[in-house]
Design an enzyme around this catalytic site. Structure first.
Site, short mmCIF file in Angstrom:
data_model
loop_
_atom_site.label_atom_id
_atom_site.label_comp_id
_atom_site.label_asym_id
_atom_site.label_seq_id
_atom_site.Cartn_x
_atom_site.Cartn_y
_atom_site.Cartn_z
N ARG A 29 -52.83 -13.41 8.03
CA ARG A 29 -52.15 -13.98 9.21
C ARG A 29 -50.98 -14.86 8.78
NH1 ARG A 29 -57.44 -16.42 11.91
NH2 ARG A 29 -58.63 -15.10 10.52
N GLY A 74 -59.44 -16.91 6.71
CA GLY A 74 -58.80 -17.68 7.78
C GLY A 74 -58.72 -19.11 7.29
N ASN A 84 -74.17 -14.44 13.90
CA ASN A 84 -72.72 -14.56 13.91
C ASN A 84 -72.13 -13.15 13.89
OD1 ASN A 84 -70.06 -15.11 13.42
ND2 ASN A 84 -70.41 -16.30 11.54
N PHE A 123 -57.44 -14.20 -2.38
CA PHE A 123 -56.81 -15.23 -3.20
C PHE A 123 -57.12 -15.09 -4.69
CE2 PHE A 123 -55.65 -19.26 -4.91
CZ PHE A 123 -54.46 -19.52 -4.26
N GLU A 172 -71.76 -22.77 8.13
CA GLU A 172 -71.65 -22.62 9.59
C GLU A 172 -72.98 -22.17 10.20
OE1 GLU A 172 -68.05 -20.36 8.65
OE2 GLU A 172 -67.24 -21.17 10.51
N HIS A 217 -62.62 -22.66 13.96
CA HIS A 217 -63.35 -23.16 12.78
C HIS A 217 -64.07 -24.46 13.11
CE1 HIS A 217 -60.58 -21.01 9.64
NE2 HIS A 217 -61.61 -20.25 9.98
N GLU A 271 -63.35 -24.30 -1.81
CA GLU A 271 -64.52 -24.62 -2.64
C GLU A 271 -64.37 -24.11 -4.06
OE1 GLU A 271 -67.80 -22.81 -0.49
OE2 GLU A 271 -67.16 -23.85 1.33
N ARG A 282 -73.15 -17.78 17.43
CA ARG A 282 -71.78 -18.27 17.33
C ARG A 282 -70.94 -17.57 18.40
NH1 ARG A 282 -68.24 -18.29 12.05
NH2 ARG A 282 -66.50 -19.47 12.85
P1 AMP Z 1 -63.98 -17.17 3.07
O1 AMP Z 1 -63.17 -16.53 4.17
O2 AMP Z 1 -64.27 -18.61 3.32
O3 AMP Z 1 -65.19 -16.37 2.68
O4 AMP Z 1 -63.03 -17.17 1.76
C1 AMP Z 1 -62.51 -15.98 1.24
C2 AMP Z 1 -61.39 -16.31 0.28
O5 AMP Z 1 -61.90 -17.14 -0.78
C3 AMP Z 1 -60.78 -15.08 -0.39
O6 AMP Z 1 -59.37 -15.16 -0.39
C4 AMP Z 1 -61.31 -15.17 -1.81
O7 AMP Z 1 -60.44 -14.59 -2.74
C5 AMP Z 1 -61.36 -16.68 -2.01
N1 AMP Z 1 -62.22 -17.01 -3.15
C6 AMP Z 1 -63.53 -16.78 -3.28
N2 AMP Z 1 -63.93 -17.17 -4.53
C7 AMP Z 1 -62.83 -17.63 -5.18
C8 AMP Z 1 -62.58 -18.16 -6.49
N3 AMP Z 1 -63.55 -18.29 -7.38
N4 AMP Z 1 -61.31 -18.55 -6.79
C9 AMP Z 1 -60.32 -18.42 -5.87
N5 AMP Z 1 -60.49 -17.93 -4.64
C10 AMP Z 1 -61.73 -17.53 -4.29
#
Ligand code: AMP
Length: 406
Positions: A238, A209, A9, A281, A379, A179, A331, A90
């Site tokens: 975004r 995203g 990927n 986040f 993925e 996605h 998650e 990917r």
């Molecule tokens: P991804 O792009 O799927 O890897 O997700 C990244 C996002 O998930 C980021 O904004 C992280 O801050 C958020 N994230 C990861 N772990 C946590 C957590 N324990 N609580 C809240 N947000 C999380």
């Protein structure tokens, strides 16, 4: 028979990889090269109980691929180069050409290249990765798995924009959705575990995203990303959906050009733009808990968009059986799941606080009309599965022989 399958990927600054032994799907290696095309590339790998991290002096994709192959051989993760029979890649955009995975030959390479006009950031990198790995692993079959393919089941009345029809005919301007590999993974998990209830499903992939997909009987009916991954939900950086007149208005009043506005919408907006703090986040959540008003506002806007989109998609599906949260935020964030579900009470969504807190697989209460699940997306595994499945199909029904023809 055991087969070694590599999932690749490639992004603009990273190259993620996983090695599986199929058909038992045991994961032998996972990792990534970070800082590709930068002065400080880093190789990170996890295999068995071991973890390894190396700073590299080589920063291009060809060197990375060579490094990875040597690593797999040196650590005896594969017995020899020839045993790596399948590489799944990917690919961001398959346009209207591809509604499923495809074995890569010169014609497919040409199509991916032509589709770069629809995905100028991602497809050229994907193409480069494919070329590099094909050179290094010439005896393997290379398969392209497209992020758009899963959404090719969306009907024209939902994928077309209400623009002059020749924009579609002449320029292929329409909703494609992204996605897809993640949404499809969730769909397969549901059909394996929930057959009878998974008729009408809304999957919220909430990460850096973010997109939502409405599915009926396992197929995509509607999704929030569109012609590009910029549309739909508010995301890390975004903006998601905004008034379509705004980019032109902003360019006019600020005297900036459209490329700058494009960069602003892609890289300076969303959680980062509103919070003026971070796109992450976790950090937004911490700041919000400490009373940071901009972080509170950003969080609220993020949640509102999800609630509004789920409501719209429940209407499009004429009901809802299962609501799923996936992606880094979906998650892991108890707060997002709880606040989204509270606002969906009118649909009959009821979750149990303790199950939500401990992130159980099913977080809905017994009395809930809708089952609410957390599914960890995967993925890379989906890419490996799709690649192997394609090769297992009989040749006359779309499968292929394990020989290279070009
Ligand atoms: P991804 O792009 O799927 O890897 O997700 C990244 C996002 O998930 C980021 O904004 C992280 O801050 C958020 N994230 C990861 N772990 C946590 C957590 N324990 N609580 C809240 N947000 C999380």
């Amino acid at each position: 028979m055991n087969e070694y399958v590599l999932s690749v990927n490639g992004g603009s600054s990273s190259l993620k990889f996983r090695l599986y032994r199929m058909p038992d799907e045991s994961q032998l290696l996972s990792g990534q090269f970070d800082g590709m095309n930068s002065a400080n590339p880093v190789f990170k790998a996890v295999y068995g109980e071991c973890k390894q991290q190396e700073n590299l002096s080589t920063e291009d994709f060809a060197s990375a691929a060579h490094y990875l192959l040597s690593f797999m051989l040196e650590k005896q993760l594969i017995p020899n180069q020839q045993s790596l029979k399948v590489v799944g890649h990917r690919v961001a955009h398959g346009g209207e050409h591809y509604s499923g995975p495809v074995v890569i030959d010169n014609e497919v390479l040409g199509n991916i290249d032509r589709l770069s006009s629809l995905a100028p950031i991602h497809n050229p990198i994907n193409l480069l990765c494919i070329q590099v790995f094909r050179q290094i692993l010439p005896t393997a079959v290379h398969v392209a798995v497209f992020d758009t393919a899963f959404h090719q089941t969306i009907e024209p009345s939902r994928y077309l924009y209400p623009l002059p029809y020749e924009m579609y005919l002449n320029h292929k301007i329409r909703r494609y959705g992204f996605h897809g590999i993640s949404h499809q993974y969730v769909s397969t998990v549901l059909s394996a575990t929930f057959q009878e209830q998974s008729q009408k499903v809304i999957n919220c992939h909430l990460g850096n995203g973010a997109s939502i997909c409405a599915m009926f009987e396992g197929r995509s009916v509607m999704t929030s990303m569109g012609f590009t991954p910029l549309s739909g939900l508010m995301m890390g950086t975004r903006c998601g959906d905004i008034d379509p007149a705004l980019p032109i208005h902003i360019a006019r009043i600020t005297g900036t050009d459209m490329d700058n506005v494009d960069r602003m919408m892609n890289f300076k907006s969303g959680l980062l733009g509103v919070s003026q703090y971070s796109s992450d986040f976790r950090l937004i959540n911490e700041a919000a808990q400490q009373g940071n008003q901009q972080a509170i506002l950003a969080q609220e806007m993020f949640i509102n968009r999800i609630v509004e989109t789920v409501g719209a998609y429940a209407a499009a599906l004429n009901g809802l059986d299962v609501l799923v949260f996936t992606g880094g935020i979906g998650e892991n964030s108890e707060v997002v799941r709880q606040r989204v579900c509270e606002q969906l009470a009118y649909l009959g969504v009821v979750i149990e606080t303790t199950k939500n807190r401990s992130a159980e697989q099913v977080i809905s209460a017994q009395a809930s009309r809708i089952i609410v699940k957390i599914i960890k997306t995967d993925e890379e595994l989906m890419i490996a599965r799709e690649s192997v499945k394609l090769l297992a199909e009989p040749v006359d029904s779309g499968g292929v022989e394990l020989n290279h023809d070009d």
